[in-house]
Design an enzyme around this catalytic site. Sequence first.
Site, PDB file in Angstrom:
ATOM      1  N   HIS A  77       0.845  -1.199   0.000  1.00 56.13           N
ATOM      2  CA  HIS A  77       0.000   0.000   0.000  1.00 56.13           C
ATOM      3  C   HIS A  77       0.879   1.246   0.000  1.00 56.13           C
ATOM      4  CE1 HIS A  77      -4.112  -1.709   1.469  1.00 56.13           C
ATOM      5  NE2 HIS A  77      -3.523  -2.515   0.588  1.00 56.13           N
ATOM      6  N   TYR A 206      -8.687   5.446   8.156  1.00 53.67           N
ATOM      7  CA  TYR A 206      -8.791   5.770   9.583  1.00 53.67           C
ATOM      8  C   TYR A 206      -9.757   6.945   9.683  1.00 53.67           C
ATOM      9  CZ  TYR A 206      -4.454   3.112  10.413  1.00 53.67           C
ATOM     10  OH  TYR A 206      -3.492   2.133  10.505  1.00 53.67           O
ATOM     11  N   PRO A 298      -3.412   0.369  18.899  1.00 50.77           N
ATOM     12  CA  PRO A 298      -3.205  -0.081  17.513  1.00 50.77           C
ATOM     13  C   PRO A 298      -3.479   0.988  16.449  1.00 50.77           C
ATOM     14  CG  PRO A 298      -5.087  -1.185  18.514  1.00 50.77           C
ATOM     15  CD  PRO A 298      -4.449  -0.397  19.571  1.00 50.77           C
ATOM     16  N   LYS A 302       1.595  -0.103  15.062  1.00 47.70           N
ATOM     17  CA  LYS A 302       2.995  -0.198  15.465  1.00 47.70           C
ATOM     18  C   LYS A 302       3.323  -1.415  16.333  1.00 47.70           C
ATOM     19  CE  LYS A 302       4.180   3.026  13.084  1.00 47.70           C
ATOM     20  NZ  LYS A 302       4.509   2.350  11.844  1.00 47.70           N
ATOM     21  N   TYR A 390       4.332   6.347   9.815  1.00 43.44           N
ATOM     22  CA  TYR A 390       3.435   5.228   9.503  1.00 43.44           C
ATOM     23  C   TYR A 390       4.188   4.102   8.779  1.00 43.44           C
ATOM     24  CZ  TYR A 390      -0.891   2.755   8.414  1.00 43.44           C
ATOM     25  OH  TYR A 390      -1.883   1.787   8.345  1.00 43.44           O
TER      26      TYR A 390
HETATM   27  P1  FAS Z   1       2.180 -11.835  21.728  1.00 43.34           P
HETATM   28  O1  FAS Z   1       1.280 -11.411  22.862  1.00 43.34           O
HETATM   29  O2  FAS Z   1       1.640 -11.897  20.349  1.00 43.34           O
HETATM   30  O3  FAS Z   1       2.772 -13.295  22.029  1.00 43.34           O
HETATM   31  C1  FAS Z   1       3.175 -13.640  23.332  1.00 43.34           C
HETATM   32  C2  FAS Z   1       3.020 -15.149  23.462  1.00 43.34           C
HETATM   33  O4  FAS Z   1       3.492 -15.527  24.761  1.00 43.34           O
HETATM   34  C3  FAS Z   1       1.548 -15.579  23.388  1.00 43.34           C
HETATM   35  O5  FAS Z   1       1.394 -16.593  22.414  1.00 43.34           O
HETATM   36  C4  FAS Z   1       1.225 -16.079  24.794  1.00 43.34           C
HETATM   37  O6  FAS Z   1       0.345 -17.188  24.790  1.00 43.34           O
HETATM   38  C5  FAS Z   1       2.597 -16.492  25.300  1.00 43.34           C
HETATM   39  N1  FAS Z   1       2.726 -16.427  26.774  1.00 43.34           N
HETATM   40  C6  FAS Z   1       2.201 -15.519  27.617  1.00 43.34           C
HETATM   41  N2  FAS Z   1       2.553 -15.813  28.896  1.00 43.34           N
HETATM   42  C7  FAS Z   1       3.314 -16.944  28.834  1.00 43.34           C
HETATM   43  C8  FAS Z   1       3.962 -17.744  29.811  1.00 43.34           C
HETATM   44  N3  FAS Z   1       3.898 -17.436  31.109  1.00 43.34           N
HETATM   45  N4  FAS Z   1       4.651 -18.842  29.398  1.00 43.34           N
HETATM   46  C9  FAS Z   1       4.735 -19.151  28.071  1.00 43.34           C
HETATM   47  N5  FAS Z   1       4.137 -18.414  27.092  1.00 43.34           N
HETATM   48  C10 FAS Z   1       3.431 -17.335  27.482  1.00 43.34           C
HETATM   49  N6  FAS Z   1      -0.784  -4.620  16.733  1.00 43.34           N
HETATM   50  C11 FAS Z   1      -0.934  -3.962  15.562  1.00 43.34           C
HETATM   51  O7  FAS Z   1       0.069  -3.487  15.011  1.00 43.34           O
HETATM   52  N7  FAS Z   1      -2.188  -3.818  14.998  1.00 43.34           N
HETATM   53  C12 FAS Z   1      -3.317  -4.357  15.597  1.00 43.34           C
HETATM   54  O8  FAS Z   1      -4.422  -4.220  15.083  1.00 43.34           O
HETATM   55  C13 FAS Z   1      -3.191  -5.055  16.806  1.00 43.34           C
HETATM   56  N8  FAS Z   1      -4.300  -5.614  17.418  1.00 43.34           N
HETATM   57  C14 FAS Z   1      -4.134  -6.274  18.620  1.00 43.34           C
HETATM   58  C15 FAS Z   1      -5.226  -6.866  19.298  1.00 43.34           C
HETATM   59  C16 FAS Z   1      -5.056  -7.523  20.523  1.00 43.34           C
HETATM   60  C17 FAS Z   1      -6.246  -8.143  21.236  1.00 43.34           C
HETATM   61  C18 FAS Z   1      -3.775  -7.607  21.096  1.00 43.34           C
HETATM   62  C19 FAS Z   1      -3.569  -8.275  22.436  1.00 43.34           C
HETATM   63  C20 FAS Z   1      -2.684  -7.033  20.438  1.00 43.34           C
HETATM   64  C21 FAS Z   1      -2.856  -6.373  19.192  1.00 43.34           C
HETATM   65  N9  FAS Z   1      -1.778  -5.812  18.504  1.00 43.34           N
HETATM   66  C22 FAS Z   1      -1.900  -5.154  17.331  1.00 43.34           C
HETATM   67  C23 FAS Z   1      -0.482  -5.918  19.009  1.00 43.34           C
HETATM   68  C24 FAS Z   1       0.017  -7.273  18.646  1.00 43.34           C
HETATM   69  O9  FAS Z   1      -0.006  -7.420  17.255  1.00 43.34           O
HETATM   70  C25 FAS Z   1       1.369  -7.395  19.239  1.00 43.34           C
HETATM   71  O10 FAS Z   1       2.168  -6.245  18.996  1.00 43.34           O
HETATM   72  C26 FAS Z   1       2.090  -8.630  18.795  1.00 43.34           C
HETATM   73  O11 FAS Z   1       1.245  -9.717  19.041  1.00 43.34           O
HETATM   74  C27 FAS Z   1       3.387  -8.707  19.583  1.00 43.34           C
HETATM   75  O12 FAS Z   1       3.879  -9.974  19.448  1.00 43.34           O
HETATM   76  P2  FAS Z   1       4.595 -10.684  20.699  1.00 43.34           P
HETATM   77  O13 FAS Z   1       5.550  -9.718  21.316  1.00 43.34           O
HETATM   78  O14 FAS Z   1       5.065 -11.974  20.181  1.00 43.34           O
HETATM   79  O15 FAS Z   1       3.452 -10.877  21.799  1.00 43.34           O
HETATM   80  C1  PHB Z   2      -5.707  -4.451  11.097  1.00 42.19           C
HETATM   81  O1  PHB Z   2      -5.805  -4.682   9.874  1.00 42.19           O
HETATM   82  O2  PHB Z   2      -6.041  -5.265  11.972  1.00 42.19           O
HETATM   83  C2  PHB Z   2      -5.149  -3.114  11.531  1.00 42.19           C
HETATM   84  C3  PHB Z   2      -4.582  -2.285  10.582  1.00 42.19           C
HETATM   85  C4  PHB Z   2      -4.062  -1.063  10.978  1.00 42.19           C
HETATM   86  C5  PHB Z   2      -4.134  -0.691  12.304  1.00 42.19           C
HETATM   87  C6  PHB Z   2      -4.703  -1.528  13.260  1.00 42.19           C
HETATM   88  C7  PHB Z   2      -5.222  -2.748  12.865  1.00 42.19           C
HETATM   89  O3  PHB Z   2      -3.640   0.518  12.687  1.00 42.19           O
END
Ligand code: FAS
Ligand code: PHB
Length: 395
Positions: A77, A206, A298, A302, A390
Amino acid sequence: MADKRLTTSVAIIGGGPSGLLLSQLLHLNGIETIVLERRSRDYVLSRIRAGVLESGLVALLEEARVAERLHREGEKHGGVEIAYRGESLRVALDELTEGDVVTVYGQTELTRDLYEARDAMDGVVIHEADNVQLHELDATSPFVTFDRGGETTAIHCDFVAGCDGFHGVSRSMLPAEIIRPFERVYPFGWLGVLSETPPVADELIYAGHDRGFALCSLRSRMLSRYYVQCPLEDNISDWSDDRFWDELRSRLPTDVANGLVTGPSIEKSIAPLRSFVCEPMSWKRLFLAGDAAHIVPPTGAKGLNLAASDIHYLFRAFVDFYKDDDEGGLQAYSEKALARVWKAERFSWWMTQLLHQFPESSAFDQRIQQSEFDYLKSSHAAQVALAENYVGLPY
Ligand code: FAS
Ligand code: PHB
């Protein structure tokens, strides 16, 4: 006392994108790891999260040899739409950053690609590892214990990478006199819906509106991802599909709303929004990366991309240590990662302030928000600033 004893170089807590990417990159450089994941693989792959990848993350996935499907199925994009109270502005990311773009590709697919690459290289990823505990992090040979199948296993290692997300165990191992948390919790959440419908637009939209924020995103030409800002106290049961679609339409510019194709939600979830940073990001033999160390709202896309730059710094620091006996990268890791983290925290906070309705906002705040958008719309410099953040600031 452990029933079993394993040894590795780096024990990685967490089998999300951070942990898996670190494991894959270290393995490719001859450094052994064991990944401990609390959940099952299916559970990890059932989570719908990020959708936008910076070019820095794409390059790291190429280095990890897991970018093939991303290049086949992901979409580049060159622009993003910022709408505000019915007005609209396309920010030409590529023109404003001399050619940088973002790639739209779901985190779920990226995590799947990483799992498959780990499998192909006989990577050790232990799922359903319960009661993970970290021991003797201030010694030269720390160890990690976990329970699984009625047995306790000890993993003796040189280092522990805490990649276990915001609710993980690793961050809690930083001594109280060392850790400095910084946090802002937002008074609203995001209700997200995934639907097998054609996206309403070719690029992300957005939208700020008096009724609240909305985001139109996508995963493919037949899989759309939408969000609306919702009160923190809302539950999924408060939101029928019809209510969601009506609310989304009401917050989008009319021409966009008229083109919206709706359908049944195949996933619906509410995520709270917070800004959070843990300083420092390392202590003795423990190194935190990704959501274990920081969280962003989000709005700036980032979260996942910050995990990538952490892993970029950390993996190189481990390679320097094991290949050249050089600890410089490990000693500099926290400061280096935090410098980029805080810039992304600022941008994510700024985008959230610009586009959301805050319950306590005054008439003055409303005018400031409107003038922020008016300035963005009228200023090339402001658009360059948005675009360079961005697409992702340099590593
Ligand atoms: P993660 O949280 O993905 O992974 C951590 C892992 O550790 C998990 O699988 C968990 O099960 C495991 N874990 C936890 N405790 C443990 C323990 N005690 N022992 C062993 N394992 C354990 N980012 C965006 O850029 N855009 C978005 O739209 C967006 N939406 C999101 C929505 C939600 C609900 C959440 C929670 C996050 C969102 N994020 C978004 C952020 C997300 O993408 C994170 O930045 C990304 O998952 C980060 O990856 P990890 O650091 O691997 O953490
Ligand atoms: C998504 O596609 O889930 C998404 C994209 C951009 C954002 C947040 C979420 O800033």
